[in-house]
Design a protein around this motif. Structure first.
Motif, PDB file in Angstrom:
ATOM      1  N   VAL A  11     -20.291   0.145   8.838  1.00 39.38           N
ATOM      2  CA  VAL A  11     -19.730  -1.318   8.233  1.00 39.38           C
ATOM      3  C   VAL A  11     -19.020  -0.834   6.849  1.00 39.38           C
ATOM      4  N   GLY A  12     -17.817  -1.407   6.882  1.00 43.08           N
ATOM      5  CA  GLY A  12     -17.055  -1.198   5.663  1.00 43.08           C
ATOM      6  C   GLY A  12     -16.472   0.221   5.060  1.00 43.08           C
ATOM      7  N   SER A  13     -16.512   0.914   6.116  1.00 44.47           N
ATOM      8  CA  SER A  13     -15.850   2.166   5.479  1.00 44.47           C
ATOM      9  C   SER A  13     -15.327   2.992   6.672  1.00 44.47           C
ATOM     10  N   GLY A  14     -14.529   3.843   6.729  1.00 40.37           N
ATOM     11  CA  GLY A  14     -13.964   4.718   7.824  1.00 40.37           C
ATOM     12  C   GLY A  14     -12.820   5.553   7.188  1.00 40.37           C
ATOM     13  N   THR A  15     -11.810   5.943   7.962  1.00 40.40           N
ATOM     14  CA  THR A  15     -10.942   6.564   7.809  1.00 40.40           C
ATOM     15  C   THR A  15      -9.468   6.117   8.411  1.00 40.40           C
ATOM     16  N   ILE A  16      -8.361   6.530   7.894  1.00 37.65           N
ATOM     17  CA  ILE A  16      -7.067   6.141   8.317  1.00 37.65           C
ATOM     18  C   ILE A  16      -6.272   7.265   8.165  1.00 37.65           C
ATOM     19  N   ARG A  17      -5.199   7.416   9.383  1.00 38.75           N
ATOM     20  CA  ARG A  17      -4.295   8.661   9.368  1.00 38.75           C
ATOM     21  C   ARG A  17      -2.811   8.000   9.549  1.00 38.75           C
ATOM     22  N   HIS A  18      -1.952   8.264   8.965  1.00 33.49           N
ATOM     23  CA  HIS A  18      -0.593   8.131   9.311  1.00 33.49           C
ATOM     24  C   HIS A  18      -0.079   9.279   9.552  1.00 33.49           C
ATOM     25  N   GLU A  19       0.565   9.033  11.281  1.00 33.32           N
ATOM     26  CA  GLU A  19       1.070   9.919  12.039  1.00 33.32           C
ATOM     27  C   GLU A  19       2.461  10.306  11.938  1.00 33.32           C
ATOM     28  N   ALA A  20       2.948   9.651  11.147  1.00 29.49           N
ATOM     29  CA  ALA A  20       4.689   9.918  10.987  1.00 29.49           C
ATOM     30  C   ALA A  20       4.740  10.164   9.627  1.00 29.49           C
ATOM     31  N   ALA A  21       6.062  11.040   9.444  1.00 29.42           N
ATOM     32  CA  ALA A  21       6.112  11.485   8.205  1.00 29.42           C
ATOM     33  C   ALA A  21       6.304  10.346   7.123  1.00 29.42           C
ATOM     34  N   PRO A  22       5.804  10.356   6.032  1.00 32.07           N
ATOM     35  CA  PRO A  22       4.928  11.427   5.456  1.00 32.07           C
ATOM     36  C   PRO A  22       3.508  11.487   5.727  1.00 32.07           C
ATOM     37  N   ARG A  23       2.967  12.435   6.724  1.00 31.81           N
ATOM     38  CA  ARG A  23       1.598  12.220   7.186  1.00 31.81           C
ATOM     39  C   ARG A  23       0.623  12.455   6.182  1.00 31.81           C
ATOM     40  N   PHE A  24      -0.563  11.613   6.179  1.00 32.04           N
ATOM     41  CA  PHE A  24      -1.703  11.836   5.377  1.00 32.04           C
ATOM     42  C   PHE A  24      -2.724  11.218   6.059  1.00 32.04           C
ATOM     43  N   ALA A  25      -4.086  11.643   5.450  1.00 31.54           N
ATOM     44  CA  ALA A  25      -5.318  11.297   6.060  1.00 31.54           C
ATOM     45  C   ALA A  25      -5.948  10.737   4.679  1.00 31.54           C
ATOM     46  N   HIS A  59      -9.269   6.765  -0.540  1.00 31.96           N
ATOM     47  CA  HIS A  59      -9.766   7.694  -1.258  1.00 31.96           C
ATOM     48  C   HIS A  59      -9.803   9.130  -0.563  1.00 31.96           C
ATOM     49  N   GLY A  60      -9.848  10.168  -1.164  1.00 32.69           N
ATOM     50  CA  GLY A  60      -9.725  11.544  -0.716  1.00 32.69           C
ATOM     51  C   GLY A  60      -8.276  11.602   0.329  1.00 32.69           C
ATOM     52  N   ILE A  61      -7.452  11.266  -0.442  1.00 29.06           N
ATOM     53  CA  ILE A  61      -6.243  11.321   0.396  1.00 29.06           C
ATOM     54  C   ILE A  61      -5.581  12.847   0.527  1.00 29.06           C
ATOM     55  N   ALA A  62      -5.377  13.146   1.803  1.00 30.01           N
ATOM     56  CA  ALA A  62      -4.782  14.304   1.866  1.00 30.01           C
ATOM     57  C   ALA A  62      -3.443  14.289   2.769  1.00 30.01           C
ATOM     58  N   TRP A  63      -2.249  14.841   2.084  1.00 28.91           N
ATOM     59  CA  TRP A  63      -1.023  14.944   2.605  1.00 28.91           C
ATOM     60  C   TRP A  63      -0.698  16.131   3.476  1.00 28.91           C
ATOM     61  N   SER A  64      -0.283  15.852   4.607  1.00 25.65           N
ATOM     62  CA  SER A  64       0.047  16.877   5.560  1.00 25.65           C
ATOM     63  C   SER A  64       1.465  17.367   5.321  1.00 25.65           C
ATOM     64  N   ASP A  65       2.316  16.324   4.753  1.00 27.53           N
ATOM     65  CA  ASP A  65       3.648  16.748   4.320  1.00 27.53           C
ATOM     66  C   ASP A  65       3.887  16.726   2.967  1.00 27.53           C
ATOM     67  N   ALA A  66       4.937  16.931   2.317  1.00 28.78           N
ATOM     68  CA  ALA A  66       5.090  16.775   1.038  1.00 28.78           C
ATOM     69  C   ALA A  66       4.961  15.477   0.241  1.00 28.78           C
ATOM     70  N   LEU A  67       4.236  15.642  -0.812  1.00 23.64           N
ATOM     71  CA  LEU A  67       3.942  14.128  -1.568  1.00 23.64           C
ATOM     72  C   LEU A  67       5.214  13.510  -1.676  1.00 23.64           C
ATOM     73  N   PRO A  68       5.420  12.399  -1.236  1.00 23.40           N
ATOM     74  CA  PRO A  68       6.597  11.280  -1.511  1.00 23.40           C
ATOM     75  C   PRO A  68       6.564  10.804  -2.700  1.00 23.40           C
ATOM     76  N   GLU A  69       7.750  10.162  -3.176  1.00 22.18           N
ATOM     77  CA  GLU A  69       7.961   9.505  -4.318  1.00 22.18           C
ATOM     78  C   GLU A  69       6.697   8.517  -4.489  1.00 22.18           C
ATOM     79  N   GLN A  70       6.736   8.174  -6.161  1.00 19.31           N
ATOM     80  CA  GLN A  70       5.560   7.369  -6.426  1.00 19.31           C
ATOM     81  C   GLN A  70       5.817   5.841  -5.653  1.00 19.31           C
ATOM     82  N   ALA A  71       7.193   5.410  -5.396  1.00 19.48           N
ATOM     83  CA  ALA A  71       7.453   4.154  -4.834  1.00 19.48           C
ATOM     84  C   ALA A  71       6.978   4.185  -3.081  1.00 19.48           C
ATOM     85  N   ASP A  72       7.480   5.234  -2.849  1.00 13.64           N
ATOM     86  CA  ASP A  72       6.949   5.493  -1.295  1.00 13.64           C
ATOM     87  C   ASP A  72       5.360   5.384  -1.157  1.00 13.64           C
ATOM     88  N   VAL A  73       4.746   6.024  -1.989  1.00 14.50           N
ATOM     89  CA  VAL A  73       3.198   6.079  -2.135  1.00 14.50           C
ATOM     90  C   VAL A  73       2.682   4.978  -2.042  1.00 14.50           C
TER      91      VAL A  73
END
Length: 92
Positions: A11-25, A59-73
């Motif tokens: 309850v109130g916590s979990g994980t999220i993944r972005h599966e397209a570039a730039p990928r992160f979890a 939190h615990g953000i882990a990028w699988s691709d290169a870190l994007p520009e701050q505006a994109d983050v």
């Protein structure tokens, strides 16, 4: 098909993944419980929501691709919060 995968591990916590570039979890938590927030290590991105108990913290953000520009983050984190909020609403 969505580029996002949201899992709620408790309850109130979990994980999220972005599966397209730039990928992160990332891990996410909701609310303003000081004990839970104290356990967050490293950088944290917060959307305050409409009230403290509605805040979503990424939190615990882990990028699988290169870190994007701050505006994109910023754009990606805002989109991630919308995806988490929608997943929570579906599970009510």
């Amino acid at each position: 098909m969505s580029d996002w995968t949201v899992e709620q591990t408790s309850v109130g916590s979990g994980t999220i993944r972005h599966e397209a570039a730039p990928r992160f979890a990332a891990r996410w938590t909701t609310g303003d419980d000081p004990d839970e927030l104290a356990e967050i290590e490293g950088p944290c991105w917060t959307d305050e929501g409409s009230s403290p108990e509605d805040a979503i913290h990424l939190h615990g953000i882990a990028w699988s691709d290169a870190l994007p520009e701050q505006a994109d983050v910023q754009r990606l984190m805002a989109h991630a919060v919308r995806e988490i909020d929608a997943a929570i609403a579906r599970n009510l």
